[in-house]
Design a protein around this motif. Structure first.
Motif, PDB file in Angstrom:
ATOM      1  N   ASP A 294       0.828  -1.209   0.000  1.00  0.00           N
ATOM      2  CA  ASP A 294       0.000   0.000   0.000  1.00  0.00           C
ATOM      3  C   ASP A 294       0.863   1.260   0.000  1.00  0.00           C
ATOM      4  OD1 ASP A 294      -2.318  -1.489   0.005  1.00  0.00           O
ATOM      5  OD2 ASP A 294      -2.578  -1.409   2.183  1.00  0.00           O
ATOM      6  N   ARG A 295       1.954   1.206   0.729  1.00  0.00           N
ATOM      7  CA  ARG A 295       2.844   2.370   0.759  1.00  0.00           C
ATOM      8  C   ARG A 295       3.530   2.561  -0.588  1.00  0.00           C
ATOM      9  NH1 ARG A 295       7.958   3.235   4.889  1.00  0.00           N
ATOM     10  NH2 ARG A 295       8.807   5.075   3.830  1.00  0.00           N
ATOM     11  N   VAL A 296       3.944   1.470  -1.222  1.00  0.00           N
ATOM     12  CA  VAL A 296       4.549   1.573  -2.551  1.00  0.00           C
ATOM     13  C   VAL A 296       3.548   2.177  -3.527  1.00  0.00           C
ATOM     14  CG1 VAL A 296       5.561   0.304  -4.488  1.00  0.00           C
ATOM     15  CG2 VAL A 296       6.136  -0.343  -2.142  1.00  0.00           C
ATOM     16  N   ALA A 297       2.280   1.806  -3.382  1.00  0.00           N
ATOM     17  CA  ALA A 297       1.235   2.367  -4.243  1.00  0.00           C
ATOM     18  C   ALA A 297       1.125   3.880  -4.038  1.00  0.00           C
ATOM     19  CB  ALA A 297      -0.100   1.698  -3.954  1.00  0.00           C
ATOM     20  N   LYS A 298       1.310   4.334  -2.812  1.00  0.00           N
ATOM     21  CA  LYS A 298       1.277   5.774  -2.544  1.00  0.00           C
ATOM     22  C   LYS A 298       2.448   6.483  -3.221  1.00  0.00           C
ATOM     23  CE  LYS A 298      -1.060   5.494   1.965  1.00  0.00           C
ATOM     24  NZ  LYS A 298      -0.907   5.751   3.427  1.00  0.00           N
ATOM     25  N   VAL A 299       3.620   5.836  -3.184  1.00  0.00           N
ATOM     26  CA  VAL A 299       4.784   6.418  -3.852  1.00  0.00           C
ATOM     27  C   VAL A 299       4.535   6.513  -5.352  1.00  0.00           C
ATOM     28  CG1 VAL A 299       7.236   6.160  -4.347  1.00  0.00           C
ATOM     29  CG2 VAL A 299       6.373   5.589  -2.068  1.00  0.00           C
ATOM     30  N   ILE A 300       3.941   5.468  -5.916  1.00  0.00           N
ATOM     31  CA  ILE A 300       3.605   5.480  -7.342  1.00  0.00           C
ATOM     32  C   ILE A 300       2.682   6.656  -7.643  1.00  0.00           C
ATOM     33  CG2 ILE A 300       2.370   4.245  -9.173  1.00  0.00           C
ATOM     34  CD1 ILE A 300       3.374   1.630  -7.860  1.00  0.00           C
ATOM     35  N   ALA A 301       1.683   6.870  -6.789  1.00  0.00           N
ATOM     36  CA  ALA A 301       0.742   7.974  -6.985  1.00  0.00           C
ATOM     37  C   ALA A 301       1.453   9.322  -6.911  1.00  0.00           C
ATOM     38  CB  ALA A 301      -0.374   7.905  -5.945  1.00  0.00           C
TER      39      ALA A 301
END
Length: 327
Positions: A294-301
């Motif tokens: 989920d945190r990696v997804a935030k970085v992607i965003a």
């Protein structure tokens, strides 16, 4: 700088040696960049026998930066290397590298930031307006700078970025050719030494204070190793992180061990770097190395929002979550 030798790499079909029988699997590891004190944890893992405990004979070679390290992993010239996570994600998402993946987080917080000296009058991000910032072309600092400025509340167009090679950043700051530099914040003791032996104090502006979800370095390996020899990848990550845990809790000993392998090491500076790195390595995670999807997804965003990567990327494009240490 050491030349990376292909012959030092492991056969990805070997699941790892048997330390009890004395059969060790040879693997090649590259430092993130040079042999600064912040790199001491790998030498500690080797000196303390942590690699040998999991059946690995690790050849530590000198890395020359994220781009070169990723190229070495992609070509098979190295098996493992730490690379700044943001730089890696930017590079891979834009198709500039392939065949590599992350298997652990070396630091839970990004060490990317801006460094200045206490006589420059820069104590907050907004103070950068009207100043000169030295940074390498294509560096993560420069790429993220507009987003950092937006979130920190200042105008990035009022800052002049002066292209500066990595080795010239410290001297450029110390000699007054620039007012601040892009720099991993753990390098503060080294910059202070370069600027006058501690008479001028460094001031750090970490990007992680503003862009809070960014990781520090990821431990990267090839897709071949991650897919065909996941057990060995996990063993290596476990031993390396054990070296990190020991180093951040014993910074002076870590520096002494590094000096055994690299005699030109400034032990005082090396120990001070490891002290600073402890905060970034642990962060809010319950254990070292954890990568959260989920945190990696935030970085992607964040990177998509900055216009730095194309839309549609997922955490699986960058990290083998199932191989990373679990919370």
């Amino acid at each position: 700088m050491a030349v990376v030798a292909v012959a030092g790499c492991t056969d990805s079909g070997d699941s790892g040696g048997d330390s009890a029988s004395g059969e060790l699997t040879k693997v090649t590891y590259l430092t993130a960049f040079n042999t600064f004190g912040r790199e001491g944890y790998a030498y500690v893992a080797k000196e303390k026998g942590f690699f040998e405990e999991v059946g690995l004979d690790v050849d530590i070679q000198v890395g020359t930066g994220s781009g070169e390290n990723m190229a070495a992993l992609q070509s098979g010239a190295a098996d493992f290397a730490p690379v700044d996570s943001t730089g890696y994600m930017l590079t891979k998402a834009n198709g500039k590298t392939e065949g590599i993946t992350a298997v652990a987080a070396v630091q839970q917080r990004s060490m990317v930031g801006i460094m200045t000296l206490d006589d420059k009058g820069i104590t907050t991000p907004k103070d950068l307006e009207g100043k000169k910032l030295g940074d390498q072309n294509g560096a993560t600092t420069s790429i993220l700078f507009p987003l950092y400025a937006k979130l920190a509340g200042f105008d990035d167009k009022k800052v002049t970025i002066v292209p500066t090679e990595a080795g010239a950043l410290g001297p450029a700051l110390g000699q007054g050719r620039v007012d601040a530099i892009g720099q991993f914040v753990v390098g503060q003791p080294l910059i202070e030494k370069a600027a006058g032996g501690g008479t001028r104090k460094a001031v750090s502006l970490p990007f992680s204070d503003v862009i809070t979800d960014l990781y520090g370095h990821f431990l990267l390996t090839s897709d071949k190793i991650a897919n065909e020899n996941p057990e060995m990848a996990q063993k290596f990550a476990t031993a390396l992180l054990k070296g990190m845990d020991y180093s951040i809790n014993n910074p002076k000993e870590s520096a002494d061990i590094l000096a055994k392998a690299v005699p030109e090491t400034d032990v005082e500076v090396a120990a001070a770097e490891m002290v600073i790195m402890k905060t970034y390595t642990i962060g809010d995670a319950p254990k070292l190395g954890v990568v959260d999807a989920d945190r990696v997804a935030k970085v992607i965003a964040i990177l998509e929002g900055a216009g730095s990567i194309p839309a549609g990327k997922t955490p699986a494009d960058f990290v083998k979550i199932d191989l990373a240490p679990k919370a």
